[in-house]
Write a protein that holds these residues in place. Sequence first.
Motif, short mmCIF file in Angstrom:
data_model
loop_
_atom_site.label_atom_id
_atom_site.label_comp_id
_atom_site.label_asym_id
_atom_site.label_seq_id
_atom_site.Cartn_x
_atom_site.Cartn_y
_atom_site.Cartn_z
N THR A 52 0.84 -1.25 0.06
CA THR A 52 0.05 -0.12 0.09
C THR A 52 0.89 1.32 0.22
O THR A 52 0.63 2.34 -0.71
CB THR A 52 -1.00 0.25 1.20
N SER A 53 2.01 1.43 0.83
CA SER A 53 2.77 2.48 0.97
C SER A 53 3.28 2.86 -0.45
O SER A 53 3.41 3.80 -0.79
CB SER A 53 3.70 2.43 1.95
N LYS A 56 0.74 4.16 -2.58
CA LYS A 56 0.47 5.91 -2.45
C LYS A 56 1.66 6.55 -2.95
O LYS A 56 1.38 7.54 -3.72
CB LYS A 56 0.55 5.99 -0.90
N GLN A 57 2.87 6.26 -2.76
CA GLN A 57 4.08 6.96 -3.57
C GLN A 57 3.84 7.06 -5.06
O GLN A 57 4.18 8.21 -5.64
CB GLN A 57 5.26 6.30 -3.08
N VAL A 85 -5.69 1.70 -2.24
CA VAL A 85 -5.44 1.77 -0.79
C VAL A 85 -6.77 0.76 -0.18
O VAL A 85 -6.03 -0.10 0.75
CB VAL A 85 -5.50 3.10 -0.09
N GLU A 90 -0.30 -3.74 3.20
CA GLU A 90 0.95 -3.44 3.30
C GLU A 90 1.63 -4.74 3.73
O GLU A 90 1.93 -5.23 4.86
CB GLU A 90 1.15 -2.35 4.68
N VAL A 94 9.20 -2.41 0.30
CA VAL A 94 8.67 -1.53 -0.82
C VAL A 94 9.97 -1.70 -1.73
O VAL A 94 11.23 -1.53 -1.27
CB VAL A 94 8.47 0.07 -0.56
N ASN A 98 9.64 1.70 -6.36
CA ASN A 98 8.31 1.34 -6.47
C ASN A 98 7.93 0.35 -7.48
O ASN A 98 6.86 0.50 -8.24
CB ASN A 98 7.36 2.41 -6.23
#
Length: 152
Positions: A52-53, A56-57, A85, A90, A94, A98
Amino acid sequence: MSRFASLALGLALWGISTGVMAEGVQRIVLNAKMEQECTACHIAYWPNFLPTSAWKQVMDSLDRHYGADASLSAADQKEITDWIVANSQEFGEVPPGNRITKAFWFTRQHGTRHISADVWSRQSVKSPSNCQACHVNAAEGDFNEHKVRIPR
């Protein structure tokens, strides 16, 4: 999280979205806006392909999306980000930049032990990010290894 636990979780999540599951369980359906926007340039990647992180990036940097400007209206960006999301988790680390193709699960499944290095440079494949070159049903979220056809 250990590498083994990350791999196990990643493979489990991959199985859920790709149809490697019990009969009668439905596969996730892509957000229509995401599918429309992403497929203008490449396959719409599934939310479980990155933590997820990382998503988001990616969504926060669409104006410099891997060398291209993939900017969206604020409303479209929010809709797609919210959907990703809600449908990603998560898990694992990462990957560098990405990039799905640098994720541990990807390199484990697509490394030189499984795929000859020359495959990626073939005109019919071009790069590791071109899923549909070998996964004939990738656009439908089907990455079943028994349906892989590596082109010449």
